[in-house]
Design an enzyme around this catalytic site. Structure first.
Site, PDB file in Angstrom:
ATOM      1  N   HIS A  14      32.290  36.007  42.785  1.00 55.34           N
ATOM      2  CA  HIS A  14      32.309  36.638  44.118  1.00 55.34           C
ATOM      3  C   HIS A  14      30.972  37.335  44.338  1.00 55.34           C
ATOM      4  O   HIS A  14      30.584  38.174  43.517  1.00 55.34           O
ATOM      5  CB  HIS A  14      33.448  37.643  44.219  1.00 55.34           C
ATOM      6  CG  HIS A  14      34.800  37.019  44.044  1.00 55.34           C
ATOM      7  ND1 HIS A  14      35.577  36.649  45.125  1.00 55.34           N
ATOM      8  CD2 HIS A  14      35.490  36.658  42.945  1.00 55.34           C
ATOM      9  CE1 HIS A  14      36.708  36.103  44.676  1.00 55.34           C
ATOM     10  NE2 HIS A  14      36.686  36.095  43.359  1.00 55.34           N
ATOM     11  N   GLU A 195      47.103  34.069  39.534  1.00 56.71           N
ATOM     12  CA  GLU A 195      46.435  35.185  38.856  1.00 56.71           C
ATOM     13  C   GLU A 195      47.477  36.315  38.793  1.00 56.71           C
ATOM     14  O   GLU A 195      48.013  36.585  37.731  1.00 56.71           O
ATOM     15  CB  GLU A 195      45.181  35.605  39.636  1.00 56.71           C
ATOM     16  CG  GLU A 195      44.405  36.749  38.981  1.00 56.71           C
ATOM     17  CD  GLU A 195      43.295  37.319  39.884  1.00 56.71           C
ATOM     18  OE1 GLU A 195      43.340  37.123  41.120  1.00 56.71           O
ATOM     19  OE2 GLU A 195      42.396  38.005  39.344  1.00 56.71           O
ATOM     20  N   ASP A 274      33.941  38.794  38.800  1.00 53.09           N
ATOM     21  CA  ASP A 274      33.216  39.958  39.343  1.00 53.09           C
ATOM     22  C   ASP A 274      32.615  40.711  38.152  1.00 53.09           C
ATOM     23  O   ASP A 274      33.146  41.756  37.732  1.00 53.09           O
ATOM     24  CB  ASP A 274      34.182  40.885  40.095  1.00 53.09           C
ATOM     25  CG  ASP A 274      35.017  40.134  41.125  1.00 53.09           C
ATOM     26  OD1 ASP A 274      34.510  39.878  42.221  1.00 53.09           O
ATOM     27  OD2 ASP A 274      36.176  39.776  40.802  1.00 53.09           O
TER      28      ASP A 274
HETATM   29  N1  ADE Z   1      38.259  39.051  45.039  1.00 55.70           N
HETATM   30  C1  ADE Z   1      37.378  39.427  44.122  1.00 55.70           C
HETATM   31  N2  ADE Z   1      37.867  39.245  42.885  1.00 55.70           N
HETATM   32  C2  ADE Z   1      39.102  38.739  43.034  1.00 55.70           C
HETATM   33  C3  ADE Z   1      40.110  38.323  42.142  1.00 55.70           C
HETATM   34  N3  ADE Z   1      39.957  38.397  40.819  1.00 55.70           N
HETATM   35  N4  ADE Z   1      41.260  37.857  42.648  1.00 55.70           N
HETATM   36  C4  ADE Z   1      41.423  37.794  43.969  1.00 55.70           C
HETATM   37  N5  ADE Z   1      40.508  38.155  44.857  1.00 55.70           N
HETATM   38  C5  ADE Z   1      39.351  38.621  44.397  1.00 55.70           C
HETATM   39 ZN    ZN Z   2      38.051  35.532  41.936  1.00 49.86          ZN
END
Ligand code: ADE
Ligand code: ZN
Length: 326
Positions: A14, A195, A274
């Site tokens: 991201h 997730e 991230d």
């Molecule tokens: N936006 C940034 N990181 C994310 C993640 N791990 N899952 C969902 N949206 C995100």
């Molecule tokens: Zn992500």
């Protein structure tokens, strides 16, 4: 051999989430914006859980207000990625954070990002492509404008449409219109699923959005039939182990199912998501996986080849990537 020296392909990063905290603090100071609440004493980002992470992430984006800010951001991120041996990155980029989904503004932000990417490519040989990404916990109606931004700027740089944000809110099918628009325009498709949502969330992303890759997808492992389906259909998982562990999905690297997916014939790739938020880097990911699963250079080469083949780039770029992996 150090993991630094292995050529790496990253498919799930991201752009705003890769902003170093010092970079965001610097911009906040320049613009007189008080963001002290999102940092811990050591200067890193501070959050309690996934949903809080998303709100800290969005707070950090408040200082990213102009194409120039994104120009600087892309340069900083690609410099760090190149230091980790990354040769190709696909980044999630969001019209929501770049001019509020206004097409004219979006084009200016994109131009700045591409200028920075061209400098980084010349300097470090690293290639950046963008996946335009609506955000699931925002109004699904907005995703139509986001998809329009993606379709109108599809090309050498904008190669796909994704879906990020809180999987607990809205449903994949609420974004089907945006994904249909993107598919018809020839954009490639991926979505975060599996997730914090379970196997059904992965099924919905595949069936309702027609994606060929899944962001994370790790909770598909709770459903044997789904694992088989992922393997048979060749759906690629953008796995981010360090992110999953930092957010508490799995207690340790050894508990992460990436090796099980691979054993079951599911195509897996490795990314950081991230990195500064989750205190990881691509080198850290390779270190953690090699220690947990005794993976050596051959396994990582196979995974990077999978990633090159699953990349949303043009065929000339893919060929060059595959050559570099050799
Ligand atoms: N936006 C940034 N990181 C994310 C993640 N791990 N899952 C969902 N949206 C995100
Ligand atoms: Zn992500």
């Amino acid at each position: 051999m150090s993991w630094r020296d292995i050529a790496k392909i990253e498919l799930h990063l991201h752009l705003e989430g890769a902003a170093p905290p010092a970079f965001i603090r610097g911009l906040a100071q320049e613009k007189n914006i008080d963001l002290s609440g999102i940092f811990d004493e050591a200067g890193g980002y501070k959050f309690r859980d996934f949903v809080h992470f998303l709100s800290v992430y969005e707070a950090a984006t408040e200082v990213l207000q102009s194409p120039e800010d994104f120009y600087r951001l892309v340069l900083a991120i690609l410099e760090e990625s190149a230091k980790n041996g990354v040769i190709y990155t696909e980044a999630f980029i969001s019209p929501d954070f770049c001019g509020g989904r206004d097409l004219g503004a979006w084009k200016e932000y994109l131009h700045a990002m591409q200028e920075a990417a061209a400098i980084a490519e010349k300097r470090d040989g690293i290639i950046l492509k963008g996946i335009v990404t609506p955000i699931r916990h925002f109004d699904p109606e907005w995703s139509k404008e986001t998809a329009m931004c993606a379709v109108e700027t599809k090309g050498d740089f904008v190669v796909g449409l994704g879906l990020g944000g809180d999987e607990g809110q809205n449903r994949p099918k609420d974004f089907a219109y945006a994904f249909d628009m993107a598919r018809e325009a020839g954009l490639r498709l991926t979505a975060h699923a599996g997730e914090f949502g379970g196997p059904q969330s992965v099924r919905d992303a595949i069936n309702d959005l027609g994606v060929e890759r899944i962001g994370h997808g790790v909770r598909a492992f709770e459903d044997r039939a789904l694992v088989t389906e992922l393997a048979e259909r060749g759906i690629v998982l953008e796995v981010c182990p360090g992110s999953n562990i930092n957010l508490g999905l799995f207690p340790t690297w050894k508990d992460h199912p990436i090796a099980n997916f691979r054993d079951e014939g599911v195509k897996v790739t490795i990314s950081t998501d991230d990195p500064p938020f989750f205190h990881t880097t691509m080198i850290d990911e390779y270190n953690g996986l090699s220690k947990a699963f005794d993976w050596g250079q051959d396994v990582f080469k196979e995974i990077n080849t999978t990633a090159a083949n699953a990349a949303f780039c043009d065929e000339t770029t893919r060929k060059a990537l595959l050559q570099q992996l050799e």
